[in-house]
Write an enzyme that holds these catalytic residues in place. Structure first.
Site, mmCIF file in Angstrom:
data_model
loop_
_atom_site.group_PDB
_atom_site.id
_atom_site.type_symbol
_atom_site.label_atom_id
_atom_site.label_comp_id
_atom_site.label_asym_id
_atom_site.label_seq_id
_atom_site.Cartn_x
_atom_site.Cartn_y
_atom_site.Cartn_z
ATOM 1 C CG ASP A 119 -0.276 -0.036 2.530
ATOM 2 O OD1 ASP A 119 0.733 -0.780 2.661
ATOM 3 O OD2 ASP A 119 -0.717 0.672 3.464
ATOM 4 C CD GLU A 161 4.274 0.633 6.780
ATOM 5 O OE1 GLU A 161 5.143 0.816 7.654
ATOM 6 O OE2 GLU A 161 3.921 1.536 5.971
#
Lengths: 357, 357
Positions: free
Chosen positions: B77, B131
């Site tokens: 991400d 994350e």
């Protein structure tokens, strides 16, 4: 004379009845008109008084050509009613909104205005609005701005509750904002920044080490104070803060004016960035005035310094020394259980009447 | 083979093209599915890998029976796109969202997964979601909870940008709230109260006098920090405050666990009321592991300690020492000007390939 008009004030009857009557005319700040009208009407019926009005403030004066003029002043408004009107008589107490702050004091002054046809000193009676709200609305402040000549005098007594003691003058107050800078950094590498909160420890060092003055002014011992009243700093849980702000309140004795108070704080906090956010001067008690000396003797109890700020300071701004004197316990002001002992009302009336007769 | 499917990943072509391709598949946290599907599909086409999936996390493993297993991990991400996609090639740079944080690192690992048919150590490749957002959503944390056995290994490398240096372990972090009581009073009679802000000066004294440790752990010198990150106190401008709260952040080296960190703070702030509000353990760098030693030699630059907290700590919670190693400058992460130098991508691939071959 008997009347059914609930707004009629019988100024020459029993002072306790008069207290009850004016308490039962609600006059929360901003809503003083009905009571001010009743006061103006009653005073205009008194032949030996000149009556003036500004908004909901009423001023009545004798004009006997005495060498001394004293001012007796009280506010007509109260804080909001807490289901504590009408007034209840409870043994020796009157209970209800306004009883202690400060319609008992107002009733005493109204009766004096009516009965003292030929007092030893000329007297100016001042009844005013908006004391319990923002300072800019204060009715006494408005009179100071609009008609300072109405307030002229040598000595003033504010009828705020003082437990029957003379509380002289008042201390001044100043608030300053101290801004402590730093350098932001990530908390994982804190040595790359400079922590503003840690640096504000230097301000707290000054405050903790400070020894307040207790100077004697006009015979009364005041007690100063220098205190942080707010502190704030911090950006996020992982950032070294780059700003911490400490708000400090200085209460200063009336031998120091606002300029001297600021100079003192700039010296005490030398090296820190300091901004004055607001200030109000104190007031000297003026107990060296002959009229004041006589009054203190008449009260027969040692006078005390007034440590909080009160409207006596507004008289001081006109050069008129002023004291607080009135029936009841000031700590009951604004409480739902507000009440005043009947004997203290009669005693206040007796003292003022004797002094002025 | 030529394909027109924009989700097709060519894992064995040029690593820079692969970086560009996966950057151009948007994958802001919470929206990783399309990229995770593409990664899963590409890895399932590699014969020597076992592929597993949990949510939008994809795990691929060799099963060669080697005595050592290493874990290579990277998040899929990114933070939100700032009009910086698709990726632009600018001389030796790739510019755009995700280039440095951390799709260049992911591309390197994807290529290694495809081309290293018979690495010296067994390898587990971990590509995970979420994350960049709240810790409770973190995909690696979810794998630790749901499938710790998928992550088993002797040494882990997180492909976060580290300028091509090995950044070992990470420091822990603990936040505590220190509550300093006082006694409220009117500021005009401050001596009747006790000023909580002044008393909080004692907390700042401790912080100002504190000398942070710089311990050497597994050969790396860490640097602790103890800092106020927030302070608040104060009721009103005329009241002595009865409460002041100081929030302190302790960053501690990985030779200390969370319990030891708390014990240390309780000792440092003895006499103050202290509450731990949150804590995350650090991670030892584990550079004494044989596989880690070989890796550091292969990188050929002295390793550095990781001072911030990173996901390596999640490996540490499984008993797996871990380091950060990836192309690009970590200070560019999350910036609108995010970019990565092409030579650093190739160098990272070269180092890891050489170490594992």
């Amino acid at each position: 004379m008997t009347t059914l008009d609930p707004n009629h004030l019988d100024l020459t009857g029993d002072v306790v009845d008069l207290t009850r009557t004016i308490c039962d005319i609600p006059s929360v700040s901003g809503d003083e008109k009905r009571l001010a009208d009743a006061v103006e009407s009653a005073l205009r019926a008194v032949a030996h008084l000149d009556v003036l009005r500004d908004g909901d403030a009423v001023v009545a004066r004798t004009a006997l050509g005495r060498s001394t003029r004293v001012v007796l002043a009280g506010h007509l408004d109260t804080v909001p009613i807490a289901d504590n009107l009408p007034v209840v008589t409870d043994g020796d107490l009157l209970r209800g909104r306004g009883t202690v702050d400060m319609k008992a004091g107002v009733a005493v002054m109204l009766q004096l205005a009516a009965v003292l046809e030929s007092p030893r000193h000329d007297v100016t009676y001042v009844f005013y609005d908006h004391e319990e709200v923002a300072a800019r609305l204060n009715g006494l402040g408005r009179l100071v701005r609009n008609h300072p000549e109405w307030l002229a005098g040598d000595f003033a007594i504010l009828g705020e509750p003082s437990d029957g003691t003379v509380e002289g003058g008042c201390q001044g107050t100043m608030r300053v904002k101290i801004t402590v800078p730093g350098v932001a950094a990530h908390a994982a590498r804190s040595w790359r920044g400079s922590n503003a909160i840690h640096s504000a420890g230097g301000v707290l060092d000054v405050l903790r080490a400070y020894v307040p003055r207790q100077p004697v002014v006009d015979g009364l011992r005041y007690h100063e104070g220098l205190n942080a009243v707010k502190i704030e700093g911090g950006i996020a849980g992982n950032v070294i803060p780059d700003l911490c702000t400490v708000f400090v309140n200085y209460r200063f004795a009336p031998d120091r004016d606002v300029a001297a108070a600021e100079e003192h704080l700039r010296s005490v906090f030398a090296g820190f960035e300091l901004e004055v956010t607001d200030a109000a001067p104190g007031a000297r008690p003026g107990l060296d005035q002959p009229a004041a000396k006589e009054f203190v003797e008449m009260v027969g109890r040692p006078p005390a310094p007034k440590l909080g700020w009160t409207d006596v300071s507004r008289f001081a701004s006109l050069g008129i020394p002023a004291v607080n004197f009135g029936p009841g316990d000031p700590l009951l002001a604004h409480t739902d259980d507000e009440h005043v002992p009947v004997p203290e009302i009669r005693q206040a009336l007796h003292v003022l009447h004797s002094w002025l007769s």
